[in-house]
Design an enzyme around this catalytic site. Structure first.
Site, short mmCIF file in Angstrom:
data_model
loop_
_atom_site.label_atom_id
_atom_site.label_comp_id
_atom_site.label_asym_id
_atom_site.label_seq_id
_atom_site.Cartn_x
_atom_site.Cartn_y
_atom_site.Cartn_z
CG ASP A 150 -5.31 -15.92 1.23
OD1 ASP A 150 -6.09 -16.89 1.15
OD2 ASP A 150 -4.21 -15.89 0.65
CG ASP B 168 -4.93 -10.85 -3.48
OD1 ASP B 168 -5.20 -11.83 -4.19
OD2 ASP B 168 -4.01 -10.83 -2.67
CB CYS C 256 -3.03 9.94 -12.12
SG CYS C 256 -3.53 9.13 -10.59
CB CYS D 268 -4.00 9.68 -7.03
SG CYS D 268 -2.23 9.99 -7.19
CB CYS E 201 -1.01 12.56 -9.99
SG CYS E 201 -0.14 10.99 -10.13
CG HIS F 233 0.46 7.11 -8.77
ND1 HIS F 233 -0.42 7.76 -9.62
CD2 HIS F 233 1.17 6.25 -9.53
CE1 HIS F 233 -0.21 7.31 -10.86
NE2 HIS F 233 0.75 6.40 -10.83
ZN LIG Z 1 -1.63 9.43 -9.29
#
Ligand SMILES: [Zn+2]
Length: 312
Positions: free
Chosen positions: A10, A205, A243, A245, A248, A274
């Site tokens: 930005d 964003d 999920c 990730c 998780c 996450h």
């Molecule tokens: Zn996750």
């Protein structure tokens, strides 16, 4: 920061707007006081363009004047006019830097980045507050000023009601050039992403995933979860069973709650990771739904599940 993928920066317009202390805007640029050390700084369209070049951004933003969501027509008009003048100055400076870079005459001070994946592109930011006529005029004049590779919509999600933001996007949508990405700046809550994608937005964003993560809030398909909730004390389930990730697939809700209760900094990082992954997967799902021509149905299902009452 050793980031070797596309980088968008930005210009500092919004960042100056968000400073609570001293700031003074005139046609030349902005004078402001740092909230960190109180030091005075000056940003002009030229300086904002040079800084983004030095950072090695792939997509740089034009320097803009942001006004609060409730700004009246006269204030929004003033900021729009200034933003359009600044856009011309940013584009001129950007073109000069590009020329110099192509000729191999760029000064060393402009080459700090480890990953200068140039040519850099500059995107304009559309302002105009919540005033539809100003938005339409601003868009027309931006498109007259150049042939851009993308277009940012700024000055939304700055205090106006959500319904107003959606109305502005809806009215703009048919007027936006189809071939270039539309970037809605500063928007990042799951429900806003879905609503904005339904209204033709491509790119976002926001600090929402990490700021909320640090506050103990996790996004899940069943709505946001506050991990500090006592109900999770001995909960052995993952935060979000769907999920993939690291958080998780490794940790339980009970453990994450413990980290927040014990003020362990790892908790802030695990929830942030996450939440970022959640938004990326949300975008993947929306892309897939658009490709099969089923976004409306997908969004209806998503919204029903996300907003259902009760603790997930
Ligand atoms: Zn996750």
């Amino acid at each position: 920061m050793a980031w070797d993928r596309p980088l968008l920066t930005d210009s500092g317009g919004f960042q100056v707007f968000s400073l609570e202390g001293f700031r003074r805007v005139d046609d030349d640029g902005v004078e402001f006081q740092s909230h960190v050390d109180g030091g005075r700084g000056v940003l002009t369209p030229e300086r904002a363009t040079e800084i983004q070049w030095t950072l090695g951004a792939d997509v740089a933003m034009a320097f803009d004047h942001v006004v609060p969501g409730g700004a009246d027509q006269a204030i929004a008009r003033d900021a729009l006019e200034r933003t359009l003048k600044w856009l011309e100055r940013c584009a001129r400076r950007h073109a000069e830097l590009m020329e110099r870079w192509k000729d191999g005459k760029m000064e060393r001070s402009f080459q700090l980045s480890n990953f200068p994946s140039f040519p850099q592109t500059l995107w304009p930011i559309l302002q105009g507050g919540t005033h539809q006529a100003l938005r339409e005029e601003g868009l027309r004049r931006i498109l007259e000023l150049g042939s851009w590779t993308g277009l940012a919509i700024g000055g939304l999600s700055v205090g106006e009601p959500k319904a107003t933001m959606y109305q502005v996007l809806e009215a703009l949508e048919p007027r936006l050039p189809a071939p270039i990405p539309r970037y809605l700046m500063g928007v990042g809550f799951p429900e806003d992403l879905v609503a904005a994608v339904e209204r033709g937005v491509d790119l976002f964003d926001c600090v929402a995933p990490t700021r909320n993560g640090r506050n103990g809030t996790a996004f899940t398909p069943d709505g946001p979860v506050n991990i500090r909730n006592a109900a999770f004390r001995t909960d052995g389930r993952p935060l979000d069973a769907s999920c993939d990730c690291e958080t998780c697939t490794t940790h339980s809700r009970g453990y994450l709650r413990h980290l927040f209760a014990a003020e362990e900094l790892l908790g802030l990082r695990l929830l942030s990771l996450h939440n970022v992954r959640y938004l990326i997967r949300l975008a993947e799902e929306m892309r897939a739904a658009i490709r099969r021509g089923g976004l409306a149905a997908w969004a209806g299902d998503w919204r029903r599940r996300y907003t259902q009452p009760g603790i997930p």
